[in-house]
Design a protein around this motif. Structure first.
Motif, PDB file in Angstrom:
ATOM      1  N   TYR A 113       0.870  -1.413   0.201  1.00  0.00           N
ATOM      2  CA  TYR A 113      -0.066  -0.285  -0.499  1.00  0.00           C
ATOM      3  C   TYR A 113       0.530   0.756   0.127  1.00  0.00           C
ATOM      4  N   GLY A 114       2.190   0.826   0.676  1.00  0.00           N
ATOM      5  CA  GLY A 114       2.964   2.281   0.952  1.00  0.00           C
ATOM      6  C   GLY A 114       3.617   2.654  -0.926  1.00  0.00           C
ATOM      7  N   PHE A 115       3.606   1.265  -1.551  1.00  0.00           N
ATOM      8  CA  PHE A 115       4.250   2.124  -2.941  1.00  0.00           C
ATOM      9  C   PHE A 115       2.602   2.435  -3.996  1.00  0.00           C
ATOM     10  N   LEU A 116       2.154   2.224  -3.575  1.00  0.00           N
ATOM     11  CA  LEU A 116       0.644   2.287  -3.776  1.00  0.00           C
ATOM     12  C   LEU A 116       0.302   4.294  -3.637  1.00  0.00           C
ATOM     13  N   GLN A 117       0.796   4.175  -2.835  1.00  0.00           N
ATOM     14  CA  GLN A 117      -0.030   5.714  -2.318  1.00  0.00           C
ATOM     15  C   GLN A 117       1.623   6.734  -2.734  1.00  0.00           C
ATOM     16  N   LEU A 118       2.578   5.447  -3.397  1.00  0.00           N
ATOM     17  CA  LEU A 118       3.743   6.558  -3.571  1.00  0.00           C
ATOM     18  C   LEU A 118       3.956   7.133  -5.225  1.00  0.00           C
ATOM     19  N   ILE A 119       2.795   6.254  -5.611  1.00  0.00           N
ATOM     20  CA  ILE A 119       2.369   5.487  -6.720  1.00  0.00           C
ATOM     21  C   ILE A 119       1.556   6.470  -7.809  1.00  0.00           C
ATOM     22  N   VAL A 120       0.595   6.932  -6.529  1.00  0.00           N
ATOM     23  CA  VAL A 120      -0.499   7.937  -7.214  1.00  0.00           C
ATOM     24  C   VAL A 120      -0.449   9.478  -6.485  1.00  0.00           C
ATOM     25  N   ASP A 121       0.178   9.402  -5.431  1.00  0.00           N
ATOM     26  CA  ASP A 121       0.631  10.792  -4.845  1.00  0.00           C
ATOM     27  C   ASP A 121       2.169  10.906  -4.708  1.00  0.00           C
ATOM     28  N   PRO A 122       2.921  10.816  -5.144  1.00  0.00           N
ATOM     29  CA  PRO A 122       4.884  11.125  -5.257  1.00  0.00           C
ATOM     30  C   PRO A 122       4.589  12.319  -4.631  1.00  0.00           C
ATOM     31  N   TYR A 123       6.292  12.357  -3.314  1.00  0.00           N
ATOM     32  CA  TYR A 123       6.245  14.012  -3.282  1.00  0.00           C
ATOM     33  C   TYR A 123       8.157  13.393  -2.991  1.00  0.00           C
ATOM     34  N   ILE A 124       8.767  13.677  -3.602  1.00  0.00           N
ATOM     35  CA  ILE A 124      10.238  13.011  -3.509  1.00  0.00           C
ATOM     36  C   ILE A 124      11.592  14.184  -3.907  1.00  0.00           C
ATOM     37  N   ILE A 125      11.823  14.542  -1.960  1.00  0.00           N
ATOM     38  CA  ILE A 125      13.111  15.086  -1.910  1.00  0.00           C
ATOM     39  C   ILE A 125      14.826  14.730  -2.207  1.00  0.00           C
ATOM     40  N   SER A 126      14.114  13.271  -1.432  1.00  0.00           N
ATOM     41  CA  SER A 126      15.088  12.099  -1.581  1.00  0.00           C
ATOM     42  C   SER A 126      14.983  11.132  -1.697  1.00  0.00           C
ATOM     43  N   ILE A 127      16.238   9.856  -1.892  1.00  0.00           N
ATOM     44  CA  ILE A 127      15.754   8.526  -1.120  1.00  0.00           C
ATOM     45  C   ILE A 127      15.147   8.418   0.128  1.00  0.00           C
ATOM     46  N   PRO A 128      16.143   8.535   1.099  1.00  0.00           N
ATOM     47  CA  PRO A 128      15.858   7.987   2.465  1.00  0.00           C
ATOM     48  C   PRO A 128      14.296   9.512   2.965  1.00  0.00           C
ATOM     49  N   GLN A 129      13.927   9.995   1.877  1.00  0.00           N
ATOM     50  CA  GLN A 129      12.677  10.964   2.724  1.00  0.00           C
ATOM     51  C   GLN A 129      11.786   9.901   1.775  1.00  0.00           C
ATOM     52  N   MET A 130      11.773   9.340   0.194  1.00  0.00           N
ATOM     53  CA  MET A 130       9.942   8.661   0.415  1.00  0.00           C
ATOM     54  C   MET A 130      10.666   7.288   0.799  1.00  0.00           C
ATOM     55  N   LEU A 131      11.433   6.741   1.134  1.00  0.00           N
ATOM     56  CA  LEU A 131      11.820   5.852   1.874  1.00  0.00           C
ATOM     57  C   LEU A 131      10.643   5.300   2.955  1.00  0.00           C
ATOM     58  N   THR A 132      11.036   6.707   4.072  1.00  0.00           N
ATOM     59  CA  THR A 132      10.264   7.004   5.384  1.00  0.00           C
ATOM     60  C   THR A 132       9.139   7.710   5.100  1.00  0.00           C
ATOM     61  N   ASP A 133       8.537   7.732   4.536  1.00  0.00           N
ATOM     62  CA  ASP A 133       7.213   8.811   4.390  1.00  0.00           C
ATOM     63  C   ASP A 133       6.656   7.827   3.548  1.00  0.00           C
ATOM     64  N   TYR A 134       6.236   6.727   2.926  1.00  0.00           N
ATOM     65  CA  TYR A 134       5.671   5.882   2.081  1.00  0.00           C
ATOM     66  C   TYR A 134       6.258   4.421   2.463  1.00  0.00           C
ATOM     67  N   ILE A 135       7.054   3.999   2.259  1.00  0.00           N
ATOM     68  CA  ILE A 135       7.335   3.000   2.678  1.00  0.00           C
ATOM     69  C   ILE A 135       7.501   1.977   4.242  1.00  0.00           C
ATOM     70  N   PHE A 136       8.103   3.272   5.207  1.00  0.00           N
ATOM     71  CA  PHE A 136       8.235   2.766   6.290  1.00  0.00           C
ATOM     72  C   PHE A 136       6.689   3.362   6.930  1.00  0.00           C
ATOM     73  N   ALA A 137       6.291   4.178   6.899  1.00  0.00           N
ATOM     74  CA  ALA A 137       5.015   5.152   7.264  1.00  0.00           C
ATOM     75  C   ALA A 137       4.550   3.871   7.408  1.00  0.00           C
ATOM     76  N   PHE A 138       3.748   4.377   5.766  1.00  0.00           N
ATOM     77  CA  PHE A 138       2.608   3.137   6.001  1.00  0.00           C
ATOM     78  C   PHE A 138       2.250   1.921   6.031  1.00  0.00           C
ATOM     79  N   GLY A 139       3.997   0.912   5.704  1.00  0.00           N
ATOM     80  CA  GLY A 139       3.977  -0.425   6.030  1.00  0.00           C
ATOM     81  C   GLY A 139       3.852  -0.352   8.051  1.00  0.00           C
ATOM     82  N   ALA A 140       3.987   0.779   8.367  1.00  0.00           N
ATOM     83  CA  ALA A 140       3.822   0.595   9.665  1.00  0.00           C
ATOM     84  C   ALA A 140       2.848   0.392   9.833  1.00  0.00           C
ATOM     85  N   LEU A 141       2.130   0.464   9.560  1.00  0.00           N
ATOM     86  CA  LEU A 141       0.488  -0.002   9.508  1.00  0.00           C
ATOM     87  C   LEU A 141       0.135  -1.434   9.694  1.00  0.00           C
TER      88      LEU A 141
END
Length: 229
Positions: A113-141
């Protein structure tokens, strides 16, 4: 990141990255790999021959939960100015999978679901930020799966999932967006704590109150029975 994303220069928001067609394709491929990996991983057995296969029913319910979460995440009751929003109970649908199928299934679905959010509504300033905001944050659910067999497991699991997402949202806000704290006369940790806590906390409280209403609680219990049949 030039192959998968292009840099956008914005005077108001600063520089950020926008996904290219190849970037979107790569994310979709990763999401599919995660779902297929869930099937393989859940189908394996230990040395004693124990194990429960990731069934077709589980795949269907997980996919439905992701779809419902995605749709309801677009219904924003409160839209925060610097990102984040109070949605129509979107986090609940992902947490339900962990509550129904356990930690492994919950984490797999939440990360996808984190990847899906990233696909639909991405906001990326760096790889670490992308991982933290999308993969880790949504993955933590998916941490809701910790309480899949516990009394009041949905309430506990939902709280665990939201707290997990909040932890990563707090880190992201403090590390990657802390420069905005000075506009509110706050330090970066305080700014991130208050900002992310406001929208995540409000949605969590409203969702928990709704889930505690007897008709809703009984309805969710019935859906759980259907998911586990």
């Amino acid at each position: 990141m030039s192959v998968f994303a292009k840099e956008i220069v914005d005077e108001e928001w600063g520089n950020y990255f926008e996904l290219t067609g190849l970037g979107y394709g790569a994310l979709i491929a990763l999401m599919l790999v995660i779902l297929l990996g869930a099937c393989f991983w859940s189908g394996r057995k230990d040395e004693k021959g124990n194990g429960k296969r990731f069934s077709t029913r589980q795949l269907v319910f997980s996919s439905m939960a992701m779809a419902l979460a995605m749709v309801t995440s677009m219904i924003k009751v409160v839209d925060m100015p610097m990102g984040g929003s109070v949605t129509l109970f979107s986090m609940l649908f992902i947490c339900l999978i962990g509550y129904w199928y356990g930690l492994r299934g919950g984490l797999m679905t939440a990360v996808a679901y984190g990847f899906l959010q990233l696909i639909v509504d991405p906001y990326i300033i760096s790889i670490p930020q992308m991982l933290t905001d999308y993969i880790f944050a949504f993955g933590a659910l998916g941490l809701s799966g910790i309480f899949s067999k516990s009394k009041y497991g949905l309430i506990k699991g939902y709280a665990a999932g939201v707290l997990g997402r909040y932890f990563f949202a707090f880190l992201s806000g403090m590390i990657f967006f802390g420069s905005y704290a000075s506009d509110f006369n706050m330090t970066a940790p305080v700014y991130s704590f208050v900002y992310n806590g406001s929208y995540l906390g409000l949605e969590a409280v409203v969702t928990l109150v709704l889930a505690a209403v007897p008709p809703v609680s009984k309805g969710l219990a019935r859906v759980r029975e259907m998911a586990l049949e």
